[in-house]
Design an enzyme around this catalytic site. Structure first.
Site, PDB file in Angstrom:
ATOM      1  N   TYR A 145       0.862  -1.195   0.000  1.00 16.04           N
ATOM      2  CA  TYR A 145       0.000   0.000   0.000  1.00 16.04           C
ATOM      3  C   TYR A 145       0.885   1.227   0.000  1.00 16.04           C
ATOM      4  O   TYR A 145       1.894   1.264   0.710  1.00 16.04           O
ATOM      5  CB  TYR A 145      -0.885  -0.012   1.244  1.00 16.04           C
ATOM      6  CG  TYR A 145      -1.754   1.222   1.423  1.00 16.04           C
ATOM      7  CD1 TYR A 145      -1.502   2.113   2.465  1.00 16.04           C
ATOM      8  CD2 TYR A 145      -2.812   1.509   0.566  1.00 16.04           C
ATOM      9  CE1 TYR A 145      -2.295   3.246   2.646  1.00 16.04           C
ATOM     10  CE2 TYR A 145      -3.610   2.637   0.748  1.00 16.04           C
ATOM     11  CZ  TYR A 145      -3.345   3.501   1.793  1.00 16.04           C
ATOM     12  OH  TYR A 145      -4.128   4.618   1.971  1.00 16.04           O
ATOM     13  N   ASP A 240       9.168   2.566  -1.125  1.00 16.03           N
ATOM     14  CA  ASP A 240       8.241   3.270  -0.240  1.00 16.03           C
ATOM     15  C   ASP A 240       8.620   2.887   1.198  1.00 16.03           C
ATOM     16  O   ASP A 240       8.255   1.811   1.676  1.00 16.03           O
ATOM     17  CB  ASP A 240       6.802   2.881  -0.571  1.00 16.03           C
ATOM     18  CG  ASP A 240       5.822   3.553   0.375  1.00 16.03           C
ATOM     19  OD1 ASP A 240       4.608   3.543   0.076  1.00 16.03           O
ATOM     20  OD2 ASP A 240       6.259   4.070   1.427  1.00 16.03           O
ATOM     21  N   LYS A 268       5.489   9.492   8.205  1.00 16.45           N
ATOM     22  CA  LYS A 268       5.310   9.003   9.582  1.00 16.45           C
ATOM     23  C   LYS A 268       6.390   9.504  10.562  1.00 16.45           C
ATOM     24  O   LYS A 268       6.330  10.639  11.036  1.00 16.45           O
ATOM     25  CB  LYS A 268       5.212   7.471   9.579  1.00 16.45           C
ATOM     26  CG  LYS A 268       3.944   6.966   8.846  1.00 16.45           C
ATOM     27  CD  LYS A 268       3.776   5.480   8.941  1.00 16.45           C
ATOM     28  CE  LYS A 268       2.729   4.962   7.980  1.00 16.45           C
ATOM     29  NZ  LYS A 268       1.353   5.011   8.517  1.00 16.45           N
TER      30      LYS A 268
HETATM   31  P1  KE4 Z   1      -0.457   8.520   4.518  1.00 18.01           P
HETATM   32  O1  KE4 Z   1      -1.032   9.216   3.293  1.00 18.01           O
HETATM   33  O2  KE4 Z   1      -1.516   7.728   5.267  1.00 18.01           O
HETATM   34  O3  KE4 Z   1       0.335   9.479   5.415  1.00 18.01           O
HETATM   35  O4  KE4 Z   1       0.614   7.463   4.012  1.00 18.01           O
HETATM   36  C1  KE4 Z   1       0.235   6.523   3.065  1.00 18.01           C
HETATM   37  C2  KE4 Z   1       1.177   5.331   3.146  1.00 18.01           C
HETATM   38  C3  KE4 Z   1       2.161   5.206   2.190  1.00 18.01           C
HETATM   39  N1  KE4 Z   1       3.034   4.167   2.222  1.00 18.01           N
HETATM   40  C4  KE4 Z   1       2.962   3.231   3.200  1.00 18.01           C
HETATM   41  C5  KE4 Z   1       3.953   2.106   3.201  1.00 18.01           C
HETATM   42  C6  KE4 Z   1       1.971   3.321   4.207  1.00 18.01           C
HETATM   43  O5  KE4 Z   1       1.913   2.373   5.168  1.00 18.01           O
HETATM   44  C7  KE4 Z   1       1.062   4.389   4.184  1.00 18.01           C
HETATM   45  C8  KE4 Z   1      -0.038   4.527   5.209  1.00 18.01           C
HETATM   46  N2  KE4 Z   1      -0.095   3.509   6.196  1.00 18.01           N
HETATM   47  C9  KE4 Z   1      -1.394   3.279   6.808  1.00 18.01           C
HETATM   48  C10 KE4 Z   1      -1.291   2.070   7.726  1.00 18.01           C
HETATM   49  N3  KE4 Z   1      -1.075   0.888   7.029  1.00 18.01           N
HETATM   50  C11 KE4 Z   1      -1.869   4.487   7.536  1.00 18.01           C
HETATM   51  C12 KE4 Z   1      -3.073   4.252   8.407  1.00 18.01           C
HETATM   52  C13 KE4 Z   1      -4.337   4.716   7.719  1.00 18.01           C
HETATM   53  O6  KE4 Z   1      -4.485   4.530   6.497  1.00 18.01           O
HETATM   54  O7  KE4 Z   1      -5.179   5.256   8.473  1.00 18.01           O
END
Ligand code: KE4
Length: 433
Positions: A145, A240, A268
């Protein structure tokens, strides 16, 4: 047993004005049943809900709170920054300081652009790869993801190696057909498709250690062979590291596995709990970005001085001696203890772990190496496990397809309590089976 009266009250209020009552779907507990807890406050390794219940927190805001919640040094840096103003929409010294820190710690990153989320960073990296190469197709992996960018909300089409189909309504077929989705860890298939599609292939993007199908480890040489075949075919490799960056090591998975991508996506931890994202890589690629180059990318709050101050304070504390050795040790104690309970209670489960990142898979398989393996998990068992641990005051990721995180504030007492709660949960669940 906890009482969750106020959480229920707030959730029913929330659903009247916020879709699904949440601002991000995974928070709604759809995968585990029940209703989400509303959080009042957090300190160190602990999180407290609006009913006054205390939990040992292994979600840590999905990774950012590696130093634990309300870290004194981070709070001081943030309050100092805020007193000077919270946003200017103009360059600040702090942005340069964070950019320098990232480029010093990540040798593959010569230049970096700050944004406000991981999604924004991944989206911008893909556009940059397409702009720099002049090619349109991209490859991602099933179970990885990268945020909710249209081109990455695509699942494998009929034949895994053909073009994708949207994994979300609202993503057009036109967008999806430029994304090829392959099975993670299948290096032969990946090499074959890269060689076949090289003429119009801009990049391959992956989580070097996926955490969004639960934690899955790359097989030996998968990353090294992926680096080799992308270099040979002039295809950009994008790591990523939104989760793995500053998590599995200070220098992320690229430090652990010794593989240098062309572009890296971060987020993060580098915001210390504030909205942030970043993408960076070789200067010759990054210089294609506006205003110097033809690839447009922008953001009102990009490099926000408060978020950046929190990130700098976090990274500087992480750079202190033995931080990652301590994180690795305490997580090792936890996972060893949990594994012993799985055997002792004769359950079918396997734990994948790297550094302070882990997932317990409720599967009869001995190894979990890709999305297919994860799909074999017993999701009902997972939901029972999650609810049982929550009732024992252990706050875990509410989905089998997510990772759990350990902070520098988790103590051996917390670890032992978690192992104890795990045994009670599995034994009680055993009785109902
Ligand atoms: P954000 O747009 O949520 O800041 O980041 C997206 C993203 C990109 N790449 C990786 C590897 C990620 O894990 C994420 C977002 N992670 C999720 C949890 N698996 C955030 C939690 C959520 O979606 O509320």
């Amino acid at each position: 047993m906890q009482n969750w009266i106020n959480s229920k009250k707030y959730f029913s209020e929330a659903k009247k004005v916020i879709p699904g009552g949440v601002n991000s779907p995974v928070r709604a507990y759809v995968a585990v049943g029940g209703e989400p807890l509303f959080i009042e406050r957090a300190k160190g390794a602990y999180i407290y809900d609006v009913d006054g219940n205390k939990y040992i927190d292994y979600v840590l805001s999905w990774g950012p709170m590696i130093l634990g919640h309300s870290n004194e040094t981070v709070l001081k840096a943030v309050s100092k920054a805020m007193k000077k103003g919270t946003s200017f929409g103009a360059p600040t010294k702090k942005e340069v300081e964070l950019a320098k820190l990232i480029t010093e710690i990540y040798p593959s990153i010569e230049k970096v652009r700050l944004v406000s989320s991981g999604t924004e960073a991944a989206m911008s990296a893909i556009r940059l790869a397409r702009g720099y190469t002049g090619r349109e197709k991209i490859i991602k992996f099933e179970g990885c993801y990268h945020g909710h960018f249209d081109s990455l909300l695509v699942k494998a089409g009929s034949g895994a190696a053909t073009f994708g189909v949207p994994s979300s309504k609202g993503v057009t077929k036109g967008i999806a057909q430029d994304t090829i989705t392959l099975p993670f860890n299948d290096i032969e298939k990946t090499e074959e498709v890269i060689r076949r599609e090289r003429e119009n292939l801009a990049c391959v993007i992956l989580e070097p250690v996926p955490a969004n199908m639960g934690v899955v480890l790359p097989k030996d040489n998968f990353l090294k062979r992926l680096r080799q075949v992308t270099s040979e075919n002039n295809v950009l490799l994008i790591f990523d590291e939104v989760i793995t960056g500053f998590r599995v090591a200070l220098g992320g998975a690229q430090e652990v596995f010794g593989v240098k991508p062309d572009l890296t996506v971060l987020g993060k931890i580098i915001g210390g709990g504030f909205p942030i994202g970043a993408f960076g890589g070789r200067a010759e690629i990054m210089d294609e970005l506006s205003p110097d180059g033809p690839v447009y990318q922008a953001g009102t709050l990009s490099g926000n001085p408060v978020a950046v101050s929190a990130g700098i304070a976090t990274i500087k504390e992480l750079m202190e001696k033995d931080t990652y050795e301590k994180l690795d040790k305490i997580t090792g104690e936890l996972v060893t203890g949990l594994s012993k309970i799985i055997v002792k209670t004769n359950h079918e489960a396997v734990i994948n772990r790297i550094g302070s990142l882990f997932t317990i898979f409720f599967s009869d398989k001995n190894e979990i190496y890709d999305y297919n393996d994860v799909s074999s998990c017993d999701l009902k068992k997972f939901a029972e496990f999650f609810q049982g641990m929550l009732a024992h005051g252990i706050y875990l990721a509410p989905s089998q397809f997510e990772a759990n995180f350990v902070s520098t504030k988790h103590s051996s007492v917390d670890i032992n309590k978690t192992i104890e709660a795990f045994e009670h949960t599995l034994r009680r669940e055993k009785k109902t089976y």
